[in-house]
Design a protein around this motif. Structure first.
Motif, mmCIF file in Angstrom:
data_model
loop_
_atom_site.group_PDB
_atom_site.id
_atom_site.type_symbol
_atom_site.label_atom_id
_atom_site.label_comp_id
_atom_site.label_asym_id
_atom_site.label_seq_id
_atom_site.Cartn_x
_atom_site.Cartn_y
_atom_site.Cartn_z
ATOM 1 N N VAL A 1 0.812 -1.225 0.000
ATOM 2 C CA VAL A 1 0.000 0.000 0.000
ATOM 3 C C VAL A 1 0.843 1.271 0.000
ATOM 4 N N VAL A 2 2.179 1.126 0.019
ATOM 5 C CA VAL A 2 3.071 2.282 0.155
ATOM 6 C C VAL A 2 4.280 2.094 -0.749
ATOM 7 N N LEU A 3 4.748 3.183 -1.359
ATOM 8 C CA LEU A 3 6.085 3.210 -1.941
ATOM 9 C C LEU A 3 7.025 3.630 -0.814
ATOM 10 N N TYR A 4 7.800 2.661 -0.309
ATOM 11 C CA TYR A 4 8.637 2.853 0.871
ATOM 12 C C TYR A 4 10.033 3.233 0.389
ATOM 13 N N ARG A 5 10.328 4.524 0.492
ATOM 14 C CA ARG A 5 11.552 5.050 -0.090
ATOM 15 C C ARG A 5 12.769 4.701 0.783
ATOM 16 N N GLN A 6 13.782 4.105 0.156
ATOM 17 C CA GLN A 6 15.017 3.742 0.848
ATOM 18 C C GLN A 6 16.113 4.726 0.452
ATOM 19 N N HIS A 7 16.678 5.406 1.441
ATOM 20 C CA HIS A 7 17.732 6.385 1.161
ATOM 21 C C HIS A 7 18.628 6.494 2.387
ATOM 22 N N ARG A 8 19.699 7.211 2.276
ATOM 23 C CA ARG A 8 20.696 7.249 3.351
ATOM 24 C C ARG A 8 20.176 7.892 4.620
ATOM 25 N N ILE B 1 14.888 4.131 9.769
ATOM 26 C CA ILE B 1 14.949 2.690 9.968
ATOM 27 C C ILE B 1 15.304 1.992 8.668
ATOM 28 N N GLY B 2 14.450 2.111 7.659
ATOM 29 C CA GLY B 2 14.693 1.450 6.390
ATOM 30 C C GLY B 2 14.310 -0.020 6.428
ATOM 31 N N ALA B 3 14.422 -0.669 5.248
ATOM 32 C CA ALA B 3 14.013 -2.071 5.136
ATOM 33 C C ALA B 3 15.014 -2.844 4.306
ATOM 34 N N PRO B 4 15.620 -3.926 4.844
ATOM 35 C CA PRO B 4 16.480 -4.785 4.033
ATOM 36 C C PRO B 4 15.678 -5.382 2.887
ATOM 37 N N HIS B 5 16.330 -5.581 1.745
ATOM 38 C CA HIS B 5 15.629 -6.026 0.553
ATOM 39 C C HIS B 5 15.353 -7.521 0.551
ATOM 40 N N SER B 6 15.962 -8.286 1.428
ATOM 41 C CA SER B 6 15.754 -9.726 1.439
ATOM 42 C C SER B 6 15.941 -10.258 2.843
ATOM 43 N N SER B 7 15.427 -11.480 3.082
ATOM 44 C CA SER B 7 15.598 -12.100 4.399
ATOM 45 C C SER B 7 17.058 -12.428 4.663
ATOM 46 N N VAL B 8 17.810 -12.769 3.599
ATOM 47 C CA VAL B 8 19.236 -13.060 3.771
ATOM 48 C C VAL B 8 19.977 -11.815 4.237
#
Length: 302
Positions: A202-209, A213-220
């Motif tokens: 439901v959101v475009l969750y912007r990842q930037h410096r 918090i941010g979100a890792p792109h994978s479980s690994v």
């Protein structure tokens, strides 16, 4: 519905977030906002948006507290939500898809009014220029207490709370160092409330410096980041959460109080006491087996 927005030096991305709020399919919202001490033009931008929509729809919160940080600012905003009103947390640097508020409102409407409920959803991860990075993991595994102590599955920019949850969380005393989304998830789950995890983004969750918090792109990648951090930071927060909930017993379920008492004693003891606690408490797990194994190791040694 009350949309809660805390801003801080957000000029770069905030205009797009505000426009995405204005484009929501669900129109019956009001924006309650406070600026957390910005030194750029964020406050002026918010005042211009408020002038565009009027005081009835965009309510600036009188700020007498200065810089509170993310959690403190959102908890302060939560106390301004009118009775019998759904609340939605909003970050300043994302873009909401048009059906975000509508999906959350419909999901929460299906819950009995006296049962605390928290809605959260997946996100489309994007970079600072909105280039796609993939989808956030769907965390449809254990999402009840005490699993909530081991991992936060409620990403704050998607969280919506029904009125019973708003009242419950506003009456609690969050411990130092917690975040508004994780504490909300902990309190609702420990009270025997309902968590609704929407598999639809439901959101475009912007990842930037500058992400808080941010979100890792994978479980690994998430697992590798956890290993690098080590157990100390996690276990310090785990202790604060356990003791924070123990200090707020009034609305917690009997099973949660039982588990918290065992955990509180175990955290003051050695590895054998902690091993006994893990055997006696069911559901103290994370979303995957590997993550659960790492948590159990950290719980024993941390």
């Amino acid at each position: 519905m009350a949309v809660l927005l805390s801003t801080y030096n957000g000029m770069r991305y905030l205009p797009e977030q505000l426009e995405s709020l204005a484009r929501q399919d669900f129109r019956r919202w009001s924006l309650i906002w406070r600026d957390d001490g910005s030194t750029d033009g964020t406050a002026a931008l918010m005042q211009a948006f408020a002038a565009r929509y009027g005081e009835a729809s965009c309510l600036p919160m009188p700020d007498q507290a200065g810089h509170l940080g993310i959690a403190g600012s959102f908890f302060t905003l939560l106390h301004q939500v009118p009775p019998d009103t759904i609340a939605a947390f909003a970050d300043q640097d994302d873009i909401w898809l048009p059906d975000k508020l509508q999906r959350g409102a419909e999901a929460l409407a299906a819950v009995p009014v006296d049962l605390p409920a928290l809605y959260c959803a997946r996100q489309r991860l994007v970079d600072r220029n909105l280039a796609p990075l993939g989808l956030s993991p769907y965390r449809g595994g254990p999402a009840v207490f005490p699993a909530a102590l081991t991992q936060n599955v409620a990403t704050g920019c998607t969280v919506m709370l029904n009125p019973a949850a708003v009242a419950l969380i506003a009456a609690s005393n969050p411990p130092d160092g917690t975040l508004h989304d994780w504490w909300s998830y902990l309190v609702v789950s420990a009270a025997g409330g309902r968590l609704i995890a929407d598999p639809v983004p439901v959101v475009l969750y912007r990842q930037h410096r500058a992400n808080a918090i941010g979100a890792p792109h994978s479980s690994v990648r998430r697992g590798m980041m956890a290993v690098r951090r080590g157990p100390d930071e996690f276990m310090q927060l785990f202790r604060r959460h356990v003791r924070g909930l123990v200090a707020n017993p009034q609305a917690l379920s009997p099973s949660a109080l039982h588990d918290l008492a065992l955990l509180d004693r175990a955290l003051s003891g050695g590895p054998l006491e902690r091993m006994r606690a893990m055997r006696r408490i069911s559901g103290l797990v994370r979303q995957t087996r590997a993550e659960t194994a790492l948590f159990r190791l950290w719980f024993l040694i941390g």
